[in-house]
Scaffold this motif. Structure first.
Motif, PDB file in Angstrom:
ATOM      1  N   SER A 114      45.435  39.744  37.521  1.00 21.46           N
ATOM      2  CA  SER A 114      44.017  40.059  37.459  1.00 21.46           C
ATOM      3  C   SER A 114      43.326  40.411  38.767  1.00 21.46           C
ATOM      4  N   ASN A 153      40.374  40.281  39.318  1.00 23.48           N
ATOM      5  CA  ASN A 153      39.272  39.392  39.314  1.00 23.48           C
ATOM      6  C   ASN A 153      39.386  37.916  39.653  1.00 23.48           C
ATOM      7  N   ARG A 183      35.244  41.957  45.970  1.00 18.96           N
ATOM      8  CA  ARG A 183      34.823  41.301  44.842  1.00 18.96           C
ATOM      9  C   ARG A 183      33.999  40.065  44.895  1.00 18.96           C
ATOM     10  N   TYR A 196      30.468  42.060  46.018  1.00 18.75           N
ATOM     11  CA  TYR A 196      29.742  42.685  44.807  1.00 18.75           C
ATOM     12  C   TYR A 196      30.180  42.153  43.450  1.00 18.75           C
ATOM     13  N   GLY A 197      30.660  41.018  43.221  1.00 18.21           N
ATOM     14  CA  GLY A 197      30.976  40.653  41.978  1.00 18.21           C
ATOM     15  C   GLY A 197      32.197  41.009  41.402  1.00 18.21           C
ATOM     16  N   PRO A 198      32.581  40.664  40.110  1.00 19.30           N
ATOM     17  CA  PRO A 198      33.749  40.939  39.428  1.00 19.30           C
ATOM     18  C   PRO A 198      33.956  42.554  39.213  1.00 19.30           C
ATOM     19  N   PHE A 199      35.217  43.028  39.360  1.00 22.55           N
ATOM     20  CA  PHE A 199      35.311  44.401  38.842  1.00 22.55           C
ATOM     21  C   PHE A 199      35.058  44.473  37.580  1.00 22.55           C
ATOM     22  N   THR A 200      34.463  45.713  37.012  1.00 19.87           N
ATOM     23  CA  THR A 200      34.491  45.895  35.612  1.00 19.87           C
ATOM     24  C   THR A 200      35.215  47.060  35.271  1.00 19.87           C
ATOM     25  N   ALA A 201      35.842  47.451  36.078  1.00 18.18           N
ATOM     26  CA  ALA A 201      36.993  48.682  35.751  1.00 18.18           C
ATOM     27  C   ALA A 201      37.999  48.698  37.006  1.00 18.18           C
ATOM     28  N   GLN A 225      37.400  51.058  39.953  1.00 20.74           N
ATOM     29  CA  GLN A 225      36.648  50.366  41.001  1.00 20.74           C
ATOM     30  C   GLN A 225      37.314  50.096  42.280  1.00 20.74           C
ATOM     31  N   LYS A 233      45.025  44.232  35.624  1.00 14.72           N
ATOM     32  CA  LYS A 233      44.109  43.958  34.718  1.00 14.72           C
ATOM     33  C   LYS A 233      42.901  43.468  35.324  1.00 14.72           C
ATOM     34  N   LEU A 234      41.726  43.310  34.563  1.00 17.22           N
ATOM     35  CA  LEU A 234      40.478  42.933  34.875  1.00 17.22           C
ATOM     36  C   LEU A 234      40.480  41.253  34.836  1.00 17.22           C
TER      37      LEU A 234
END
Length: 107
Positions: A47, A49, A75, A78-83, A86, A106-107
């Motif tokens: 993951s 994230n 991360r 900017y916060g968690p990845f959404t794809a 990214q 994976k996310l």
């Protein structure tokens, strides 16, 4: 956990635990548990994230600790990845590197 220890762990798990070294078995249980939660013994995806820089560098082909730390820093900023795509926005990671590792992530 050091990259060599993590590699030894993966090899040991792949071989059914036949070659697990005593030093690796005595490793910090909390770290081992965290590794098991992010990367399964079957080599499932890591993951982006949740993984630490060490876990990312061990799981990703062509990514050392410096690039893995850049992923974690991005991360955190900017916060968690959404794809997965990214990751291309992270300094030092290009299209080819992200595409080469997409199946491992994976996310």
């Amino acid at each position: 956990m050091a990259k060599t220890q993590l590699s030894a762990l993966y090899l040991s798990l792949a071989l059914g635990g036949a070659f697990c070294s005593p030093g690796l078995m005595a490793a910090d249980a909390e770290t081992d548990t965290k590794v098991a939660q992010v990367v399964s013994p079957q080599g499932e995806q890591v993951s982006i994230n949740e993984a630490t820089a060490e876990q990312l560098s061990a799981a990703m082909n062509g990514v050392g600790l410096k690039k893995a730390q850049a992923i974690v820093s991005y991360r955190e900023q900017y916060g968690p990845f959404t794809a997965i795509e990214q990751l291309k926005e992270v300094p030092g990671l290009g299209n080819a590197l992200v595409e080469r590792n997409a199946a491992r992530l994976k996310l």
